[in-house]
Design a protein around this motif. Structure first.
Motif, PDB file in Angstrom:
ATOM      1  N   UNK A   1       0.823  -1.197   0.000  1.00 41.21           N
ATOM      2  CA  UNK A   1       0.000   0.000   0.000  1.00 41.21           C
ATOM      3  C   UNK A   1       0.859   1.248   0.000  1.00 41.21           C
ATOM      4  N   UNK A   2       1.906   1.220   0.816  1.00 42.24           N
ATOM      5  CA  UNK A   2       2.821   2.377   0.886  1.00 42.24           C
ATOM      6  C   UNK A   2       3.313   2.716  -0.516  1.00 42.24           C
ATOM      7  N   UNK A   3       3.676   1.685  -1.251  1.00 43.31           N
ATOM      8  CA  UNK A   3       4.212   1.866  -2.604  1.00 43.31           C
ATOM      9  C   UNK A   3       3.193   2.591  -3.482  1.00 43.31           C
ATOM     10  N   UNK A   4       1.916   2.253  -3.307  1.00 41.39           N
ATOM     11  CA  UNK A   4       0.878   2.829  -4.176  1.00 41.39           C
ATOM     12  C   UNK A   4       0.387   4.190  -3.701  1.00 41.39           C
ATOM     13  N   UNK A   5       0.517   4.445  -2.378  1.00 41.27           N
ATOM     14  CA  UNK A   5      -0.040   5.697  -1.848  1.00 41.27           C
ATOM     15  C   UNK A   5       0.551   6.932  -2.521  1.00 41.27           C
ATOM     16  N   UNK A   6       1.841   6.876  -2.855  1.00 41.23           N
ATOM     17  CA  UNK A   6       2.471   8.049  -3.488  1.00 41.23           C
ATOM     18  C   UNK A   6       1.932   8.288  -4.900  1.00 41.23           C
ATOM     19  N   UNK A   7       1.190   7.313  -5.422  1.00 38.44           N
ATOM     20  CA  UNK A   7       0.604   7.500  -6.758  1.00 38.44           C
ATOM     21  C   UNK A   7      -0.852   7.969  -6.674  1.00 38.44           C
ATOM     22  N   UNK A   8      -1.229   8.415  -5.468  1.00 38.69           N
ATOM     23  CA  UNK A   8      -2.619   8.811  -5.248  1.00 38.69           C
ATOM     24  C   UNK A   8      -3.054  10.043  -6.034  1.00 38.69           C
ATOM     25  N   UNK A   9      -2.127  10.756  -6.619  1.00 33.72           N
ATOM     26  CA  UNK A   9      -2.505  11.923  -7.444  1.00 33.72           C
ATOM     27  C   UNK A   9      -3.074  11.504  -8.794  1.00 33.72           C
ATOM     28  N   UNK A  10      -2.864  10.220  -9.142  1.00 29.17           N
ATOM     29  CA  UNK A  10      -3.358   9.754 -10.447  1.00 29.17           C
ATOM     30  C   UNK A  10      -4.523   8.788 -10.248  1.00 29.17           C
ATOM     31  N   UNK A  11      -5.378   8.689 -11.262  1.00 30.88           N
ATOM     32  CA  UNK A  11      -6.417   7.645 -11.238  1.00 30.88           C
ATOM     33  C   UNK A  11      -5.732   6.289 -11.315  1.00 30.88           C
ATOM     34  N   UNK A  12      -6.291   5.330 -10.590  1.00 28.95           N
ATOM     35  CA  UNK A  12      -5.640   4.013 -10.554  1.00 28.95           C
ATOM     36  C   UNK A  12      -5.679   3.312 -11.914  1.00 28.95           C
ATOM     37  N   UNK A  13      -4.645   2.476 -12.127  1.00 28.17           N
ATOM     38  CA  UNK A  13      -4.553   1.749 -13.391  1.00 28.17           C
ATOM     39  C   UNK A  13      -5.611   0.638 -13.417  1.00 28.17           C
ATOM     40  N   UNK A  14      -6.309   0.465 -14.558  1.00 23.20           N
ATOM     41  CA  UNK A  14      -7.348  -0.590 -14.642  1.00 23.20           C
ATOM     42  C   UNK A  14      -6.806  -1.991 -14.346  1.00 23.20           C
ATOM     43  N   UNK A  15      -5.478  -2.164 -14.482  1.00 20.83           N
ATOM     44  CA  UNK A  15      -4.899  -3.481 -14.188  1.00 20.83           C
ATOM     45  C   UNK A  15      -5.120  -3.895 -12.741  1.00 20.83           C
ATOM     46  N   UNK A  16      -5.251  -2.897 -11.846  1.00 25.66           N
ATOM     47  CA  UNK A  16      -5.464  -3.235 -10.429  1.00 25.66           C
ATOM     48  C   UNK A  16      -6.835  -3.869 -10.238  1.00 25.66           C
ATOM     49  N   UNK A  17      -7.841  -3.289 -10.884  1.00 21.38           N
ATOM     50  CA  UNK A  17      -9.189  -3.860 -10.795  1.00 21.38           C
ATOM     51  C   UNK A  17      -9.189  -5.263 -11.414  1.00 21.38           C
ATOM     52  N   UNK A  18      -8.477  -5.378 -12.525  1.00 23.61           N
ATOM     53  CA  UNK A  18      -8.395  -6.670 -13.217  1.00 23.61           C
ATOM     54  C   UNK A  18      -7.783  -7.729 -12.277  1.00 23.61           C
ATOM     55  N   UNK A  19      -6.709  -7.314 -11.593  1.00 28.38           N
ATOM     56  CA  UNK A  19      -6.028  -8.219 -10.669  1.00 28.38           C
ATOM     57  C   UNK A  19      -6.963  -8.628  -9.519  1.00 28.38           C
ATOM     58  N   UNK A  20      -7.689  -7.649  -9.005  1.00 30.56           N
ATOM     59  CA  UNK A  20      -8.632  -7.939  -7.906  1.00 30.56           C
ATOM     60  C   UNK A  20      -9.660  -8.964  -8.367  1.00 30.56           C
ATOM     61  N   UNK A  21     -10.179  -8.737  -9.568  1.00 29.98           N
ATOM     62  CA  UNK A  21     -11.202  -9.651 -10.089  1.00 29.98           C
ATOM     63  C   UNK A  21     -10.635 -11.061 -10.259  1.00 29.98           C
ATOM     64  N   UNK A  22      -9.394 -11.132 -10.779  1.00 21.51           N
ATOM     65  CA  UNK A  22      -8.780 -12.450 -10.996  1.00 21.51           C
ATOM     66  C   UNK A  22      -8.607 -13.183  -9.662  1.00 21.51           C
ATOM     67  N   UNK A  23      -8.119 -12.445  -8.664  1.00 28.07           N
ATOM     68  CA  UNK A  23      -7.869 -13.087  -7.365  1.00 28.07           C
ATOM     69  C   UNK A  23      -9.168 -13.500  -6.679  1.00 28.07           C
ATOM     70  N   UNK A  24     -10.177 -12.618  -6.727  1.00 27.61           N
ATOM     71  CA  UNK A  24     -11.464 -12.947  -6.100  1.00 27.61           C
ATOM     72  C   UNK A  24     -12.088 -14.142  -6.821  1.00 27.61           C
TER      73      UNK A  24
END
Ligand SMILES: Cc1ncc(COP(=O)(O)O)c(C=O)c1O
Length: 311
Positions: A1-24
């Motif tokens: 999370x720490x790694x991603x928090x500094x990218x909070x100024x940008x909209x998240x990459x759709x790959x993250x949602x894709x990854x969540x869906x794959x894991x769930x």
């Protein structure tokens, strides 16, 4: 999370949602296209109630059941039909015949399985009974499996077969991510596609999505928590019974017990928060062994005080 928090100024990459869906999907042995990520389990319930029903529609609920079904029903202007649960010894059971009769003209049937606040199992993933519901109703059967990690049973395998069956999941319970607001709906892929049209890929915030992904990459944690809580629940059950409380069995992370006196305020004064979901009944969450011990001590104190006052 720490790694991603500094990218909070940008909209998240759709790959993250894709990854969540794959894991769930992997976690539930379904397809990624059958997963709709939501802000908590409530987000999933809200999506179905607000997007897939119309004011004036009929919604069928067990009573008691999770309070938000009623809140969203009122907000959406639905006609609520409540089917009372029946007390059977140490458990509560749905009134199956009445339920089947009432779902006929319903737009929505919401069932928490296991049930909140009783902690009792309901349909237990039984295909015969689910088929009866989904085939009898013209509407949607929303099965809320918020406590799946504790109950161990699911109907997730059936969503591809029954397009009007939808399953709510949350990471607030065994995955311990309540404030992160991560959950998901497991539904037929056409339903997921339709719901995606009414949402954005950013509805689950970046830190929460990353927390959800990390947790799903390590499901052993949730399994350990579920195991530990189930053991503590049995101790808490024995403690409540030894204090003279009629206590119901549970397959969740809480216990329901009966008491006619007032407990919420006196316990709150002693630093313990419990709920009073139905008049004359209290619901307590199972915590660590230490927390359970403190609760039982404080409850003992409250009961003793009220006995002396009455005496
Ligand atoms: C049956 C049931 N469903 C859904 C939820 C919602 O959980 P959350 O919105 O925190 O994921 C809860 C929370 O208590 C619950 O008991």
């Amino acid at each position: 999370m720490k790694k991603y928090l500094v990218q909070g100024n940008r909209y998240q990459h759709p790959d993250l949602t894709k990854r969540f869906k794959e894991l769930a999907a992997e976690y539930n042995r379904v397809e990624p296209e059958e997963i709709f990520p939501t802000p908590g389990g409530d987000g999933a319930i809200r999506s179905v109630f607000l997007n897939l029903s119309m004011p004036g529609d009929r919604v069928v609920l067990n009573h008691p059941s999770y309070s938000m079904y009623s809140v969203y029903s009122s907000f959406r202007g639905l006609n609520q039909v409540r089917v009372p649960l029946k007390e059977e010894g140490d458990w509560w059971k749905e009134d199956w015949e009445k339920l089947v009769k009432e779902v006929r003209d319903a737009r929505l049937v919401a069932i928490d399985d296991p049930n909140n606040p009783t902690g009792s199992p309901m349909i237990m993933g039984d295909e015969g009974r689910l088929r009866e519901l989904v085939e009898t109703t013209k509407g949607i059967v929303l099965l809320d499996e918020a406590y799946y990690e504790f109950s161990g049973y699911t109907a997730s395998r059936l969503v591809s077969k029954y397009p009007n069956l939808m399953i709510v999941r949350t990471m607030s319970k065994a995955f311990s991510l309540a404030s992160f607001r991560v959950g998901y709906l497991i539904a037929n892929r056409d339903v997921v596609k339709a719901l995606e049209k009414g949402s954005t890929p950013f509805d689950v915030a970046l830190p929460s999505l990353v927390a959800g992904i990390t947790a799903l990459e390590n499901p052993g944690y949730a399994r350990r928590i579920a195991q530990e809580i189930s053991e503590n629940r049995e101790e808490l059950y024995r403690g409540l019974v030894s204090l003279g409380m009629k206590t119901y069995r549970s397959i969740t992370n809480f216990l329901l017990f009966r008491h006619s006196g007032e407990l919420v305020e006196p316990l709150m004064k002693r630093g313990v928060a419990i709920r009073n979901p139905v008049r004359g009944f209290y619901r307590v969450s199972v915590g660590t062994r230490e927390q359970c011990r403190i609760f039982l001590d404080k409850l003992g104190e409250v009961l003793e005080n009220s006995n002396t006052e009455q005496g």
